[in-house]
Design a protein around this motif. Sequence first.
Motif, PDB file in Angstrom:
ATOM      1  N   ALA A 252       0.829  -1.205   0.000  1.00  0.00           N
ATOM      2  CA  ALA A 252       0.000   0.000   0.000  1.00  0.00           C
ATOM      3  C   ALA A 252       0.863   1.255   0.000  1.00  0.00           C
ATOM      4  CB  ALA A 252      -0.915  -0.001   1.214  1.00  0.00           C
ATOM      5  N   ALA A 253       1.974   1.212   0.737  1.00  0.00           N
ATOM      6  CA  ALA A 253       2.842   2.385   0.834  1.00  0.00           C
ATOM      7  C   ALA A 253       3.433   2.764  -0.513  1.00  0.00           C
ATOM      8  CB  ALA A 253       3.957   2.130   1.843  1.00  0.00           C
ATOM      9  N   SER A 254       3.570   1.797  -1.410  1.00  0.00           N
ATOM     10  CA  SER A 254       4.117   2.096  -2.733  1.00  0.00           C
ATOM     11  C   SER A 254       3.105   2.805  -3.616  1.00  0.00           C
ATOM     12  CB  SER A 254       4.582   0.802  -3.413  1.00  0.00           C
ATOM     13  OG  SER A 254       3.484  -0.063  -3.670  1.00  0.00           O
ATOM     14  N   ALA A 255       1.829   2.741  -3.260  1.00  0.00           N
ATOM     15  CA  ALA A 255       0.777   3.368  -4.067  1.00  0.00           C
ATOM     16  C   ALA A 255       0.190   4.611  -3.415  1.00  0.00           C
ATOM     17  CB  ALA A 255      -0.343   2.361  -4.339  1.00  0.00           C
ATOM     18  N   VAL A 256       0.325   4.740  -2.105  1.00  0.00           N
ATOM     19  CA  VAL A 256      -0.275   5.844  -1.366  1.00  0.00           C
ATOM     20  C   VAL A 256       0.811   6.856  -1.022  1.00  0.00           C
ATOM     21  CG1 VAL A 256      -1.540   6.506   0.701  1.00  0.00           C
ATOM     22  CG2 VAL A 256      -2.061   4.340  -0.433  1.00  0.00           C
ATOM     23  N   GLY A 257       0.691   8.055  -1.566  1.00  0.00           N
ATOM     24  CA  GLY A 257       1.652   9.106  -1.293  1.00  0.00           C
ATOM     25  C   GLY A 257       1.306   9.896  -0.050  1.00  0.00           C
ATOM     26  N   ILE A 258       2.177  10.857   0.301  1.00  0.00           N
ATOM     27  CA  ILE A 258       1.980  11.644   1.514  1.00  0.00           C
ATOM     28  C   ILE A 258       0.706  12.477   1.437  1.00  0.00           C
ATOM     29  CG2 ILE A 258       3.394  13.554   0.627  1.00  0.00           C
ATOM     30  CD1 ILE A 258       4.317  14.072   3.468  1.00  0.00           C
ATOM     31  N   LEU A 259       0.288  12.866   0.222  1.00  0.00           N
ATOM     32  CA  LEU A 259      -0.910  13.670   0.068  1.00  0.00           C
ATOM     33  C   LEU A 259      -2.170  12.825  -0.058  1.00  0.00           C
ATOM     34  CD1 LEU A 259       0.391  16.381  -2.424  1.00  0.00           C
ATOM     35  CD2 LEU A 259       0.302  16.480   0.073  1.00  0.00           C
ATOM     36  N   ASP A 260      -2.024  11.510  -0.125  1.00  0.00           N
ATOM     37  CA  ASP A 260      -3.179  10.618  -0.301  1.00  0.00           C
ATOM     38  C   ASP A 260      -3.814  10.204   1.012  1.00  0.00           C
ATOM     39  OD1 ASP A 260      -2.935  10.595  -3.089  1.00  0.00           O
ATOM     40  OD2 ASP A 260      -1.406   9.031  -2.990  1.00  0.00           O
ATOM     41  N   GLY A 261      -3.059  10.215   2.098  1.00  0.00           N
ATOM     42  CA  GLY A 261      -3.597   9.790   3.372  1.00  0.00           C
ATOM     43  C   GLY A 261      -2.527   9.181   4.248  1.00  0.00           C
ATOM     44  N   VAL A 262      -2.940   8.706   5.414  1.00  0.00           N
ATOM     45  CA  VAL A 262      -2.031   8.132   6.396  1.00  0.00           C
ATOM     46  C   VAL A 262      -2.347   6.647   6.573  1.00  0.00           C
ATOM     47  CG1 VAL A 262      -1.210   8.231   8.779  1.00  0.00           C
ATOM     48  CG2 VAL A 262      -1.837  10.340   7.590  1.00  0.00           C
ATOM     49  N   LEU A 263      -1.337   5.812   6.411  1.00  0.00           N
ATOM     50  CA  LEU A 263      -1.490   4.369   6.527  1.00  0.00           C
ATOM     51  C   LEU A 263      -1.110   3.891   7.918  1.00  0.00           C
ATOM     52  CD1 LEU A 263       0.142   3.320   3.135  1.00  0.00           C
ATOM     53  CD2 LEU A 263      -2.290   3.097   3.709  1.00  0.00           C
ATOM     54  N   THR A 264      -1.833   2.891   8.410  1.00  0.00           N
ATOM     55  CA  THR A 264      -1.464   2.229   9.656  1.00  0.00           C
ATOM     56  C   THR A 264      -1.595   0.723   9.454  1.00  0.00           C
ATOM     57  OG1 THR A 264      -3.736   2.438  10.490  1.00  0.00           O
ATOM     58  CG2 THR A 264      -2.157   4.133  11.145  1.00  0.00           C
ATOM     59  N   ALA A 265      -0.696  -0.003  10.078  1.00  0.00           N
ATOM     60  CA  ALA A 265      -0.710  -1.459   9.948  1.00  0.00           C
ATOM     61  C   ALA A 265      -1.920  -2.040  10.671  1.00  0.00           C
ATOM     62  CB  ALA A 265       0.582  -2.036  10.511  1.00  0.00           C
ATOM     63  N   GLU A 266      -2.470  -3.119  10.109  1.00  0.00           N
ATOM     64  CA  GLU A 266      -3.586  -3.819  10.743  1.00  0.00           C
ATOM     65  C   GLU A 266      -3.307  -5.307  10.849  1.00  0.00           C
ATOM     66  OE1 GLU A 266      -8.388  -3.650  10.351  1.00  0.00           O
ATOM     67  OE2 GLU A 266      -7.271  -4.303   8.581  1.00  0.00           O
ATOM     68  N   GLY A 267      -2.817  -5.904   9.823  1.00  0.00           N
ATOM     69  CA  GLY A 267      -2.495  -7.322   9.814  1.00  0.00           C
ATOM     70  C   GLY A 267      -1.494  -7.591   8.719  1.00  0.00           C
ATOM     71  N   GLU A 268      -1.196  -8.865   8.495  1.00  0.00           N
ATOM     72  CA  GLU A 268      -0.214  -9.207   7.481  1.00  0.00           C
ATOM     73  C   GLU A 268      -0.717  -8.925   6.074  1.00  0.00           C
ATOM     74  OE1 GLU A 268       1.012 -13.224   7.935  1.00  0.00           O
ATOM     75  OE2 GLU A 268       1.992 -12.900   9.887  1.00  0.00           O
ATOM     76  N   ARG A 269      -2.034  -8.986   5.861  1.00  0.00           N
ATOM     77  CA  ARG A 269      -2.575  -8.846   4.508  1.00  0.00           C
ATOM     78  C   ARG A 269      -3.469  -7.636   4.332  1.00  0.00           C
ATOM     79  NH1 ARG A 269      -4.234 -15.111   2.903  1.00  0.00           N
ATOM     80  NH2 ARG A 269      -2.163 -16.033   3.243  1.00  0.00           N
ATOM     81  N   SER A 270      -3.528  -6.759   5.295  1.00  0.00           N
ATOM     82  CA  SER A 270      -4.367  -5.575   5.158  1.00  0.00           C
ATOM     83  C   SER A 270      -3.811  -4.432   5.997  1.00  0.00           C
ATOM     84  CB  SER A 270      -5.806  -5.878   5.596  1.00  0.00           C
ATOM     85  OG  SER A 270      -5.846  -6.156   6.991  1.00  0.00           O
ATOM     86  N   CYS A 271      -4.277  -3.225   5.702  1.00  0.00           N
ATOM     87  CA  CYS A 271      -3.889  -2.042   6.468  1.00  0.00           C
ATOM     88  C   CYS A 271      -5.018  -1.029   6.363  1.00  0.00           C
ATOM     89  CB  CYS A 271      -2.577  -1.456   5.950  1.00  0.00           C
ATOM     90  SG  CYS A 271      -2.608  -1.013   4.202  1.00  0.00           S
ATOM     91  N   LEU A 272      -4.967   0.002   7.186  1.00  0.00           N
ATOM     92  CA  LEU A 272      -6.001   1.028   7.205  1.00  0.00           C
ATOM     93  C   LEU A 272      -5.465   2.318   6.594  1.00  0.00           C
ATOM     94  CD1 LEU A 272      -7.514   0.518  10.775  1.00  0.00           C
ATOM     95  CD2 LEU A 272      -8.418  -0.317   8.587  1.00  0.00           C
ATOM     96  N   LEU A 273      -6.322   2.994   5.850  1.00  0.00           N
ATOM     97  CA  LEU A 273      -5.983   4.273   5.263  1.00  0.00           C
ATOM     98  C   LEU A 273      -6.951   5.321   5.779  1.00  0.00           C
ATOM     99  CD1 LEU A 273      -4.574   6.168   3.193  1.00  0.00           C
ATOM    100  CD2 LEU A 273      -6.286   5.397   1.523  1.00  0.00           C
TER     101      LEU A 273
END
Length: 333
Positions: A252-273
Amino acid sequence: MLETSARLLRLLSLLQAHREWSGPELAARLGVTGRTVRRDVERLRELGYPVNATPGTGGGYRLGAGAELPPLLLDDDEAVAVAVGLRTAAGHGVEGIGESSVRALAKLEQVLPGRLRRRVSALNAFTVPMLRTPDDRIDPAVLTELANACRDAERLRFEYRDHSGAATRRTVEPHRLVCSERRWYLVAWDVDRADWRTFRADRIVPKPPHGPRFPPRDPPAEDLAAYVAKGVSTGAYATEATVRLHVPLAEAASAVGILDGVLTAEGERSCLLRTGAPGLDAMVVHVSLLGLEFEVVDPPELADRVRTLRDRLSRALDRQDLDRPGGAPAAGP
């Protein structure tokens, strides 16, 4: 004599790389006595290098500001890194930096040995940059003025224009400058609003005189980059949402830039934006264009908009299929 000259160069390199050294620290690094360090410092002064000394137990040596920039002492990898960095710094984010970079690069390449020039030339010849030039560049003088105010803990006065073009006068206690791929931001305590604020540096017009000095405050967050990212991608918008991305955090971090939102880890196969947009319809488009599988966590109204768009797109495809030659007649209203 050769040993002494090499030691002087090493001493100069240490003074360039560190704000201040004590005499014993320099002696240990150079493998000499404190008396030799003092003698070598005097030799550097005779050669024109402004080495300042502070007496006492808490004192030491530092390289002061001189009339001319002393020669930089770089190893091979450092020299190549500086040369490549100058060549790729074509004004991204700072107005006029491209011309300054070219001049500095010309001076550097004059003193590079042949083997390093070949390395730099090969790297640049076979590298194609994909860097976007920002629409709004910042004057280097403004950036320097902001940095100086942060360094000196001096109140800053400026005119600020928001995204709609409305201008306001601000008095702030500047803390740090944060740069992203395309823009610079100033994190500061807004005196009139009694709260931390993030300002786009290219929208700031300084209005000196500045001052007085102020006692530094505790920063708004330990990770200022994350703090700014949250502000510019989420807090600046009227509508906020949280979606679950069904990909690992690294992907997800490779597709979501700093202006797109903030990512947080949730599990091995998913994350929250956590992200923001001017409205729910714009939010649906924004999240969809990330190109990642997702589901809405909050707010529920966003899920309703996704369903509405899904049904509209399905009907559009159904009509297209029915209108094809040989297909069933298109449905009436």
